[in-house]
Design a protein around this motif. Structure first.
Motif, PDB file in Angstrom:
ATOM      1  N   PRO A 253      -6.773  -1.020   6.472  1.00 21.05           N
ATOM      2  CA  PRO A 253      -5.369  -0.656   6.712  1.00 21.05           C
ATOM      3  C   PRO A 253      -4.909   0.554   5.907  1.00 21.05           C
ATOM      4  N   VAL A 254      -5.450   0.716   4.694  1.00 15.17           N
ATOM      5  CA  VAL A 254      -5.100   1.890   3.886  1.00 15.17           C
ATOM      6  C   VAL A 254      -5.633   3.155   4.550  1.00 15.17           C
ATOM      7  N   ILE A 255      -6.858   3.087   5.046  1.00 14.50           N
ATOM      8  CA  ILE A 255      -7.462   4.258   5.672  1.00 14.50           C
ATOM      9  C   ILE A 255      -6.729   4.638   6.946  1.00 14.50           C
ATOM     10  N   TRP A 256      -6.431   3.655   7.828  1.00 16.90           N
ATOM     11  CA  TRP A 256      -5.788   4.041   9.084  1.00 16.90           C
ATOM     12  C   TRP A 256      -4.320   4.424   8.893  1.00 16.90           C
ATOM     13  N   THR A 257      -3.730   4.018   7.763  1.00 16.86           N
ATOM     14  CA  THR A 257      -2.330   4.369   7.509  1.00 16.86           C
ATOM     15  C   THR A 257      -2.195   5.676   6.752  1.00 16.86           C
TER      16      THR A 257
ATOM     17  N   VAL B 202      -8.227   9.140  -0.629  1.00 15.91           N
ATOM     18  CA  VAL B 202      -7.387   8.709   0.493  1.00 15.91           C
ATOM     19  C   VAL B 202      -5.959   9.164   0.236  1.00 15.91           C
ATOM     20  N   GLY B 203      -5.369   9.844   1.223  1.00 15.53           N
ATOM     21  CA  GLY B 203      -3.998  10.313   1.066  1.00 15.53           C
ATOM     22  C   GLY B 203      -3.910  11.436   0.055  1.00 15.53           C
ATOM     23  N   GLU B 204      -2.823  11.432  -0.711  1.00  8.17           N
ATOM     24  CA  GLU B 204      -2.575  12.486  -1.687  1.00  8.17           C
ATOM     25  C   GLU B 204      -3.003  12.050  -3.081  1.00  8.17           C
ATOM     26  N   PRO B 205      -3.648  12.942  -3.859  1.00  6.71           N
ATOM     27  CA  PRO B 205      -3.936  12.617  -5.253  1.00  6.71           C
ATOM     28  C   PRO B 205      -2.641  12.284  -5.997  1.00  6.71           C
ATOM     29  N   GLY B 206      -2.710  11.257  -6.841  1.00  9.62           N
ATOM     30  CA  GLY B 206      -1.546  10.849  -7.602  1.00  9.62           C
ATOM     31  C   GLY B 206      -0.653   9.846  -6.910  1.00  9.62           C
ATOM     32  N   GLN B 207      -0.939   9.534  -5.645  1.00  7.48           N
ATOM     33  CA  GLN B 207      -0.121   8.581  -4.890  1.00  7.48           C
ATOM     34  C   GLN B 207      -0.816   7.226  -4.709  1.00  7.48           C
ATOM     35  N   GLY B 208      -1.852   6.998  -5.499  1.00 10.76           N
ATOM     36  CA  GLY B 208      -2.637   5.778  -5.340  1.00 10.76           C
ATOM     37  C   GLY B 208      -1.869   4.501  -5.591  1.00 10.76           C
ATOM     38  N   TRP B 209      -0.839   4.563  -6.452  1.00 12.81           N
ATOM     39  CA  TRP B 209      -0.057   3.369  -6.727  1.00 12.81           C
ATOM     40  C   TRP B 209       0.651   2.883  -5.464  1.00 12.81           C
ATOM     41  N   THR B 210       1.145   3.806  -4.677  1.00 13.48           N
ATOM     42  CA  THR B 210       1.791   3.452  -3.407  1.00 13.48           C
ATOM     43  C   THR B 210       0.799   2.777  -2.473  1.00 13.48           C
ATOM     44  N   TYR B 211      -0.398   3.338  -2.378  1.00  9.89           N
ATOM     45  CA  TYR B 211      -1.417   2.780  -1.487  1.00  9.89           C
ATOM     46  C   TYR B 211      -1.913   1.427  -2.014  1.00  9.89           C
ATOM     47  N   ALA B 212      -1.978   1.304  -3.348  1.00  8.58           N
ATOM     48  CA  ALA B 212      -2.445   0.052  -3.947  1.00  8.58           C
ATOM     49  C   ALA B 212      -1.490  -1.088  -3.631  1.00  8.58           C
ATOM     50  N   LYS B 213      -0.192  -0.838  -3.725  1.00 10.66           N
ATOM     51  CA  LYS B 213       0.800  -1.872  -3.410  1.00 10.66           C
ATOM     52  C   LYS B 213       0.723  -2.260  -1.936  1.00 10.66           C
ATOM     53  N   PHE B 214       0.526  -1.276  -1.074  1.00  4.26           N
ATOM     54  CA  PHE B 214       0.376  -1.530   0.359  1.00  4.26           C
ATOM     55  C   PHE B 214      -0.811  -2.458   0.599  1.00  4.26           C
TER      56      PHE B 214
END
Length: 396
Positions: free
Chosen positions: A99-103, A227-239
């Motif tokens: 889900p993280v990859i497709w989002t 995945v996504g933007e560097p530095g935005q991993g916290w957002t993806y982790a919560k997702f």
């Protein structure tokens, strides 16, 4: 929400049962029914059987290879698999990183990774927790420094479930420590065969090798694996954690476990009466039955909301809390039923290879009881989940 199965739903239920009757490998079923551990190859074999049928993407969007099933069909499917005693799907690729990859992922990442996850060509594991960063995950220290078109990773992850089998790991790394601790975290995909990655076993209290330490020593990873933007991993982790917590509840497995315990209680006698007739035992079973039914209804509501395009929210925390508490209550009751036969243990790491007088069923009960002490901790402790619910639902 209509809780009655339609004719279409009942036809689908029959289709699932026919599939299991014909395609569920007999040697895997026998080992699962006996409580024996599966090998890596057998776990992969089962996933491949389901993938060939086209049913691996039961919770995926159709555009990425999903089945397009509604909430009721998903419920029926997972319940039938659980009641038949099938191995649980390894969730780290299928339910977490996909889900993280497709989002948030690039088109290149979607094109490469998603088909391989769906076909179980790659076994994934999760690189989140660290020795000093569990519930306070934002304090993680595993570091990745940019070097040209690569990132160089150094640090440690722990409690990595089944990491000894994995082909890939998704990792939270710190790429910037100049701001708030939630900032500067990056989500990156790492091939476990990359030089510098090492896996060390952690033997748990039940004597099993389920979790591991994973070490990164100057591990070079292409920048395109971010995945996504560097530095935005916290957002993806919560997702990702929302999806993980929903799956942890394990309502179908609880249902099968409760049914199995009731059947075993019919063969356990005390003072010439079966345990299944003991009023105190029956009362505990009835309470678990009521709470499990409520959990199943909550899970159905969550699936229905997902069908309408709503992502899992505070409901995932509620499911995680109640599901894991029920798992512990059920394993505790099973241990009570086993009685003194579950007591003996041998050797420094448990009982698996020891000659003991108690029955295998009792030994498996004791092992499961010990193993399930962890379920209220991983995926975010239940205390943290209560804070999430208070904030999301009550506005506190």
């Amino acid at each position: 929400m209509d809780l009655n199965f339609s004719k279409e739903d009942l036809d689908f239920q029959s289709e699932v049962r026919e599939f299991l009757d014909k395609e569920y490998p007999k040697h895997i079923k026998e080992k699962m029914d006996n409580g024996d551990d599966l090998t890596r190859d057998e776990i992969v074999e089962w996933h491949k059987v389901v993938a060939k049928k086209g049913w691996m993407g039961h919770s995926w969007p159709v555009e990425h290879g999903g089945t397009g099933w509604d909430a009721t069909k998903k419920y029926i499917y997972l319940r039938e698999l659980a009641m038949e005693g099938c191995p649980m799907f390894i969730p780290f690729g299928l339910q977490m990183v996909a889900p993280v990859i497709w989002t948030f992922g690039s088109q290149k990442q979607k094109d490469y990774f998603l088909p391989r996850i769906l076909n179980f060509d790659d076994w994934w594991c999760q690189g989140y927790s660290e020795p000093g960063s569990g519930s306070d995950l934002a304090s993680l220290k595993c570091k990745a420094e940019k070097d040209g078109d690569e990132y160089v990773i150094n640090g440690q992850k722990t409690w990595t479930t089944l990491g000894q089998h994995a082909d890939w790991i998704f990792v939270l790394v710190r790429t910037d420590d100049s701001g708030k601790k939630q900032e500067g975290i990056t989500f990156i995909l790492v091939d476990m065969k990359t030089p510098g990655v090492s896996v060390k076993p952690i033997i748990t209290i039940d004597g099993d090798h389920e979790v591991n330490e994973v070490w990164f020593d100057n591990v070079r990873v292409p920048a395109e694996n971010v995945v996504g933007e560097p530095g935005q991993g916290w957002t993806y982790a919560k997702f990702l954690l929302f999806h993980e917590r929903t799956s942890i509840a394990g309502a179908p497995q609880l249902r099968r476990g409760l049914n199995g315990l009731v059947k075993r209680a019919e063969k356990i006698f005390h003072n010439d009466s079966p345990l299944s007739e003991d009023p105190f035992f029956k009362s505990k079973v009835a309470q678990i039955e009521l709470d499990l039914s409520a959990l199943e209804m909550t899970e159905l509501r969550g699936l229905a909301a997902e069908r309408e395009g709503k992502g899992p929210g505070a409901e995932s925390s509620l499911l995680k809390i109640k599901g894991t508490e029920l798992q512990q209550r059920l394993t505790s009751l099973a241990l009570e039923a086993a009685g003194h036969e579950a007591l003996p243990f041998g050797g420094p790491y448990g009982f698996k290879d020891q000659e003991v007088s108690s029955s295998k069923a009792a030994q498996l009960t004791a092992a499961k009881y010990l193993n399930f002490r962890k379920v209220t901790i991983y995926g975010g402790t239940n205390e943290i989940q209560k804070n999430i619910i208070a904030k999301a639902v009550l506005g506190l």
